[in-house]
Motif scaffolding. Structure first.
Motif, PDB file in Angstrom:
ATOM      1  N   TYR A 451      40.044  28.263  28.207  1.00 35.02           N
ATOM      2  CA  TYR A 451      39.014  28.777  27.310  1.00 35.02           C
ATOM      3  C   TYR A 451      37.843  27.812  27.275  1.00 35.02           C
ATOM      4  N   GLY A 452      36.646  28.331  27.364  1.00 39.71           N
ATOM      5  CA  GLY A 452      35.429  27.556  27.203  1.00 39.71           C
ATOM      6  C   GLY A 452      34.476  28.331  26.322  1.00 39.71           C
ATOM      7  N   ALA A 453      33.792  27.618  25.450  1.00 37.99           N
ATOM      8  CA  ALA A 453      32.887  28.310  24.533  1.00 37.99           C
ATOM      9  C   ALA A 453      31.813  29.074  25.282  1.00 37.99           C
ATOM     10  N   SER A 454      31.467  28.607  26.484  1.00 37.99           N
ATOM     11  CA  SER A 454      30.421  29.278  27.247  1.00 37.99           C
ATOM     12  C   SER A 454      30.981  30.317  28.199  1.00 37.99           C
ATOM     13  N   GLN A 455      32.166  30.048  28.772  1.00 34.83           N
ATOM     14  CA  GLN A 455      32.710  30.976  29.762  1.00 34.83           C
ATOM     15  C   GLN A 455      33.721  31.947  29.187  1.00 34.83           C
ATOM     16  N   GLY A 456      34.180  31.707  27.977  1.00 38.03           N
ATOM     17  CA  GLY A 456      35.182  32.582  27.388  1.00 38.03           C
ATOM     18  C   GLY A 456      36.571  32.268  27.918  1.00 38.03           C
ATOM     19  N   ALA A 457      37.501  33.230  27.744  1.00 38.14           N
ATOM     20  CA  ALA A 457      38.883  33.035  28.157  1.00 38.14           C
ATOM     21  C   ALA A 457      39.066  33.481  29.598  1.00 38.14           C
ATOM     22  N   ALA A 458      40.020  32.835  30.260  1.00 38.07           N
ATOM     23  CA  ALA A 458      40.322  33.181  31.648  1.00 38.07           C
ATOM     24  C   ALA A 458      41.807  32.976  31.887  1.00 38.07           C
ATOM     25  N   ILE A 459      42.351  33.782  32.773  1.00 36.77           N
ATOM     26  CA  ILE A 459      43.762  33.681  33.175  1.00 36.77           C
ATOM     27  C   ILE A 459      43.805  33.181  34.610  1.00 36.77           C
ATOM     28  N   THR A 460      44.672  32.222  34.852  1.00 42.39           N
ATOM     29  CA  THR A 460      44.757  31.598  36.167  1.00 42.39           C
ATOM     30  C   THR A 460      46.179  31.699  36.696  1.00 42.39           C
ATOM     31  N   VAL A 461      46.294  32.070  37.950  1.00 42.56           N
ATOM     32  CA  VAL A 461      47.577  32.079  38.652  1.00 42.56           C
ATOM     33  C   VAL A 461      47.410  31.184  39.879  1.00 42.56           C
ATOM     34  N   GLY A 462      48.334  30.263  40.062  1.00 41.42           N
ATOM     35  CA  GLY A 462      48.189  29.334  41.176  1.00 41.42           C
ATOM     36  C   GLY A 462      49.514  28.978  41.813  1.00 41.42           C
ATOM     37  N   PHE A 463      49.446  28.665  43.083  1.00 42.97           N
ATOM     38  CA  PHE A 463      50.603  28.173  43.833  1.00 42.97           C
ATOM     39  C   PHE A 463      50.181  26.911  44.575  1.00 42.97           C
ATOM     40  N   GLN A 464      51.000  25.869  44.473  1.00 42.75           N
ATOM     41  CA  GLN A 464      50.715  24.618  45.168  1.00 42.75           C
ATOM     42  C   GLN A 464      51.984  24.113  45.842  1.00 42.75           C
ATOM     43  N   GLU A 465      51.841  23.669  47.060  1.00 41.40           N
ATOM     44  CA  GLU A 465      52.937  23.037  47.795  1.00 41.40           C
ATOM     45  C   GLU A 465      52.360  21.846  48.551  1.00 41.40           C
ATOM     46  N   SER A 466      52.774  20.640  48.143  1.00 39.52           N
ATOM     47  CA  SER A 466      52.213  19.429  48.746  1.00 39.52           C
ATOM     48  C   SER A 466      52.979  18.978  49.984  1.00 39.52           C
ATOM     49  N   ASN A 467      54.112  19.604  50.267  1.00 41.96           N
ATOM     50  CA  ASN A 467      54.895  19.257  51.458  1.00 41.96           C
ATOM     51  C   ASN A 467      55.289  20.553  52.154  1.00 41.96           C
ATOM     52  N   PHE A 468      54.303  21.295  52.587  1.00 40.12           N
ATOM     53  CA  PHE A 468      54.515  22.630  53.136  1.00 40.12           C
ATOM     54  C   PHE A 468      55.367  22.552  54.397  1.00 40.12           C
ATOM     55  N   LEU A 469      56.493  23.297  54.376  1.00 42.82           N
ATOM     56  CA  LEU A 469      57.437  23.357  55.488  1.00 42.82           C
ATOM     57  C   LEU A 469      57.955  21.984  55.898  1.00 42.82           C
ATOM     58  N   GLY A 470      57.916  21.029  54.973  1.00 42.87           N
ATOM     59  CA  GLY A 470      58.413  19.687  55.270  1.00 42.87           C
ATOM     60  C   GLY A 470      57.526  18.903  56.212  1.00 42.87           C
ATOM     61  N   ARG A 471      56.296  19.358  56.437  1.00 47.66           N
ATOM     62  CA  ARG A 471      55.388  18.701  57.381  1.00 47.66           C
ATOM     63  C   ARG A 471      54.366  17.806  56.695  1.00 47.66           C
ATOM     64  N   GLY A 472      54.456  17.658  55.390  1.00 45.98           N
ATOM     65  CA  GLY A 472      53.494  16.847  54.681  1.00 45.98           C
ATOM     66  C   GLY A 472      52.156  17.528  54.484  1.00 45.98           C
ATOM     67  N   GLN A 473      52.089  18.809  54.712  1.00 46.51           N
ATOM     68  CA  GLN A 473      50.833  19.540  54.572  1.00 46.51           C
ATOM     69  C   GLN A 473      50.684  20.063  53.152  1.00 46.51           C
ATOM     70  N   TYR A 474      49.422  20.228  52.735  1.00 42.58           N
ATOM     71  CA  TYR A 474      49.132  20.762  51.404  1.00 42.58           C
ATOM     72  C   TYR A 474      48.642  22.194  51.526  1.00 42.58           C
ATOM     73  N   LEU A 475      49.180  23.063  50.676  1.00 41.68           N
ATOM     74  CA  LEU A 475      48.732  24.449  50.614  1.00 41.68           C
ATOM     75  C   LEU A 475      48.554  24.820  49.148  1.00 41.68           C
ATOM     76  N   GLY A 476      47.372  25.301  48.807  1.00 46.52           N
ATOM     77  CA  GLY A 476      47.101  25.704  47.444  1.00 46.52           C
ATOM     78  C   GLY A 476      46.384  27.040  47.400  1.00 46.52           C
ATOM     79  N   ILE A 477      46.848  27.921  46.536  1.00 49.20           N
ATOM     80  CA  ILE A 477      46.239  29.241  46.360  1.00 49.20           C
ATOM     81  C   ILE A 477      46.039  29.445  44.865  1.00 49.20           C
ATOM     82  N   SER A 478      44.845  29.876  44.481  1.00 52.30           N
ATOM     83  CA  SER A 478      44.586  30.075  43.060  1.00 52.30           C
ATOM     84  C   SER A 478      43.676  31.274  42.854  1.00 52.30           C
ATOM     85  N   VAL A 479      43.905  31.957  41.744  1.00 52.01           N
ATOM     86  CA  VAL A 479      43.070  33.083  41.335  1.00 52.01           C
ATOM     87  C   VAL A 479      42.835  32.955  39.840  1.00 52.01           C
ATOM     88  N   SER A 480      41.565  32.971  39.437  1.00 54.78           N
ATOM     89  CA  SER A 480      41.206  32.877  38.029  1.00 54.78           C
ATOM     90  C   SER A 480      40.287  34.027  37.692  1.00 54.78           C
TER      91      SER A 480
END
Length: 794
Positions: A451-480
């Protein structure tokens, strides 16, 4: 803790009372027998013509007789008879044991321990049944053991103790069932959490109690004690806290510091503790003479002296010594000097409170790394761990490099623990490096609300994996998604592209906005691949390319919209500038750019602060629409007043230089969030001739922010802090002001604001409240005196 039978007051110790009863029975029988085998009660030897066993069901007779050790027709003393009883009772197989002489026959009468039918837990709320079941050794369909049940109760009590519930008690009980079976029940009384009522220190002069509490892993109970787990008293954590205190003082020049005692006193009700640390600070030392010398024949120390980064007069810190040793050893390797070690030799001047450091190059022991063995990584590939080493098989052994490799492995965040040790190899000049890791979860799926006084309310869904497939790769997906915007993106990072210290990055985004203070909407979509690599110890360079589209639409045309033509627009509604930009559509733009960043916080030489510099530029365009966009920022922060207050200065600036055509609102700067005290789109060039006086953004901006964060005198665990700030800057300059009749103000008009902040680290997320007052502004600027933001994930 005592085992009890729910059908009786108690089982009387499961044998202690019966032992005494059996001994009496034996003695009485021996004293009163009328046969010739026993005369007085304390006869020397006895003999039985036969031994019989009664009451056994699962245990065979031969086993019982083997425990008894009594043979037919063999003389036996009263002491040996008692020993036979003790051996049978001590086998743990029988609930009761009786030795009953009957004429010439000795009857061994036993009652076997029952079988455990089920195991239940009652009264537990904080720890569930599954957790407690992992702690107990008793099991269904096995013989019941009182000693094992007592041990299980102790293990459960210890688990509650580690959770801070010092008053917890666990009582094992049995419920008799048919067929010599019992239900085993652990009755739990959890008690209250033994909170840390007070964390205090004795002997500290240089730093306040409040500052030292921030160092500790243990936390004092506060307003949110029901939601904070770290305020519980765990005695084992005190040793870690003592080490943390020592490291804190050492990094600030107190080389003689001693944490002599850490004691916890539990209240009478066992629901709270008072913890006190006794500290002997000693004196603070600074660096004196810093030099480099060589004891290796043929090696000139002058070049190594020039490589030192330690100045006399700065506060002594082990990190400074460690960093310079690493620099000199790295230089030695670059010069082809193998088996050369750097020894820091420290001379203390107690009177002047300075430390002279001589970095001495010495000939090291000729030992090679035979191999590197990695264990414990079931998901993470070996190569992810192996690339944290600067040493490979066959290289000279560098113990300092091994320690740093261990720190790099832990810093990955993939492992709960990582140990790196060396052991002798196949020959005296070989060692084997063993890496033992314990993996931990590295992915997360989050749902959030902001919530922000200027932007109002928002809903966020996110997925993060810092060790993708055990290869040390980062994968992040987010929707707000909020009331006036949609922000979505995907980010991927390969940290060791082509097997080198080279990051490959890929990002894609789709964003729309329709803010309250804008009478138009925007849509942006783009993809950006990039390469990031180090060019110095503290500096990195990112090279990137991009493909994007940006569009402005739904521009407010006012009441005369139906009559106006593109060539003859009225001034009603939005600015002619925005209407012209709307007609450009959404051109596809290609970009090439680079960003250099310099961060002294990486080295950790200054525990109280650091400097961050960034400079980036992109050339963007397609056809007759081309521009150069440049941004730069600088941050410097430090702690003052015994590290109670953090002061910070931030400078930012940017420029859009059009090579062809005019800039659009989607490329220009607005200064949103840069200067507090103003609404989004509240400052900058504005078309005063339009009905809605749209904010148009500017090609240039410059901002300076000065702020300080400080405690409010409340316990740290409340999560409350304060801050003050002063912001000053401006957004200005447009390309396409011709034909507007001078109605557009795009001058470099300074704005400034002052205010204070209330910071609250709440259980649902960090909350920040800014109270601002604009000091310098234009009449058409839109102010905001209060701003509230909060974000949470669940």
């Amino acid at each position: 803790m005592h085992l009890k039978n729910l059908e009786k007051p108690a089982l009387r110790g499961f044998g202690g009372t019966l032992l005494r009863a059996s001994a009496i029975a034996i003695s009485a029988a021996c004293a009163t027998t009328s046969t010739g085998f026993f005369t007085p009660a304390f006869a020397q030897t006895y003999s039985f013509s036969g031994v019989s066993v009664e009451g056994n069901e699962r245990v065979d007779v031969e086993t019982i007789l083997r425990y008894a050790g009594i043979g037919a027709g063999v003389g036996i003393s009263s002491g040996a008879l008692n020993d036979a009883y003790q051996r049978i009772a001590g086998s743990g197989l029988f609930e009761t044991v009786e030795l009953v002489p009957s004429g010439n026959t000795l009857i061994i009468r036993v009652q076997e321990y029952p079988m455990v039918n089920v195991i239940n837990f009652e009264g537990n709320k904080r720890l569930d049944d599954e957790k407690l079941a992992e702690l107990v050794g008793s099991a269904s369909r096995r013989v019941f053991s009182p000693s094992q049940a007592e041990s299980d109760a102790a293990a459960i009590t210890e688990a509650y103790r580690n959770a801070g519930r010092m008053a917890a008690t666990v009582e094992p009980k049995i419920i008799r069932r048919s067929d010599n079976r019992v239900d085993l029940v652990f009755e739990v009384t959890e008690g209250e959490v033994a909170e840390i009522e007070r964390l205090s220190f004795t002997g500290n002069r240089a730093f306040s109690d409040r500052r030292l509490r921030q160092v500790l892993e243990t936390k004092q109970a506060g307003l949110l004690r029901r939601l904070i787990k770290s305020d519980t008293f765990i005695p084992e954590r005190l040793d870690l806290d003592k080490q943390l205190l020592s490291d804190f003082y050492m990094s600030r020049g107190y080389i003689d510091v001693q944490v002599t005692d850490a004691s916890g006193e539990v209240t009478r009700e066992r629901d709270g503790t008072f913890v006190n640390f006794t500290v002997k600070e000693g004196q603070q030392y600074k660096l004196g003479n810093v030099s480099a010398v060589s004891e290796v024949e043929g090696v000139d120390a002058a070049e190594f002296q020039a490589a030192l980064r330690a100045r006399p007069g700065v506060i002594f810190s082990p990190a400074i010594i460690e960093n310079n040793v690493a620099r000199l050893e790295s230089l030695a390797l670059q010069k082809g000097l193998t088996f050369v070690a750097v020894e820091p030799r420290i001379t203390r001047d107690a009177q002047g409170r300075v430390v002279d450091v001589q970095f001495t190059l010495v000939r090291g022991q000729k030992v090679f790394v035979e191999r590197i063995d990695i264990e414990g990584n079931t998901t993470t590939l070996d190569q992810v761990v192996r690339r944290q080493f600067r040493t490979v098989e066959g290289d000279p052994l560098n113990p300092r490099e091994l320690r740093q490799s261990a720190e790099r492995i832990r810093a990955l965040g993939y492992f709960a623990d990582a140990q790196v040790e060396s052991e002798p190899g196949s020959s005296p000049d070989q060692v084997v490096v063993n890496v033992d890791v314990e993996e931990q979860p590295t992915g997360s799926l989050s749902f959030g609300v902001s919530y922000g006084a200027s932007q109002g309310a928002a809903i966020t869904v996110g997925f993060q994996e810092s060790n993708f497939l055990g290869r040390g790769q980062y994968l992040g997906i987010s929707v707000s998604s909020g009331s006036d915007s949609i922000n979505s993106g995907i980010n991927f990072v390969e940290p060791a592209f082509l097997g080198r210290d080279l990051k490959f990055k890929f990002s894609a985004n789709y964003n729309t906005s329709d803010y309250d203070n804008a009478f138009y909407a925007t849509r942006r979509i783009g993809i950006t691949p990039a390469l990031d690599f180090p060019i110095s110890q503290n500096g990195r360079l990112e090279l990137r390319a991009g493909l994007s589209q940006a569009k402005i639409y739904d521009v407010d045309r006012g009441t005369a919209d139906d009559l106006a033509t593109p060539e003859d627009e009225t001034s009603n509604g939005s600015s002619r500038i925005l209407r012209a930009e709307e007609r450009t559509g959404a051109p596809t733009l290609f970009s090439l750019g680079a960003t250099y960043s310099y961060d002294t916080r990486i080295t950790g030489l200054n525990p109280n602060g650091g400097v961050v510099l960034r400079f980036g530029t992109d050339i963007v365009g397609a056809g007759d629409f081309q521009y150069l966009k440049t941004e730069a920022s600088a941050l410097a922060e430090t702690k003052i007043w015994n590290e109670e207050v953090t002061v910070r200065a931030i400078f930012e600036g940017g420029a859009v230089n059009m090579l062809n055509g005019n800039s659009r609102v989607t490329e220009r700067f607005f200064g949103n969030g840069k200067i507090r005290g103003f609404d989004p789109n509240g400052i900058g060039p504005r078309d005063l001739g339009a009905d809605n006086e749209d904010a148009l953004g500017g090609n240039l901006y410059a901002v300076a922010r000065f702020e300080a964060d400080f405690p409010l005198g409340l316990p740290e665990e409340y999560g409350l802090g304060g801050g003050v700030f002063f912001d000053v800057g401006s957004v200005w300059s447009l390309d396409n002001v011709n034909g507007t009749g001078g109605a557009v103000d795009d001058g470099m008009n300074l704005r400034s604001a002052i205010g204070f902040s209330l910071l609250w680290d709440t259980p649902i997320g960090p909350l920040r409240m800014n109270f601002s007052k604009a000091l310098v502004k234009e009449d058409y600027d839109k102010e905001r005196s209060f701003d509230l933001t909060v974000q949470t994930q669940f």
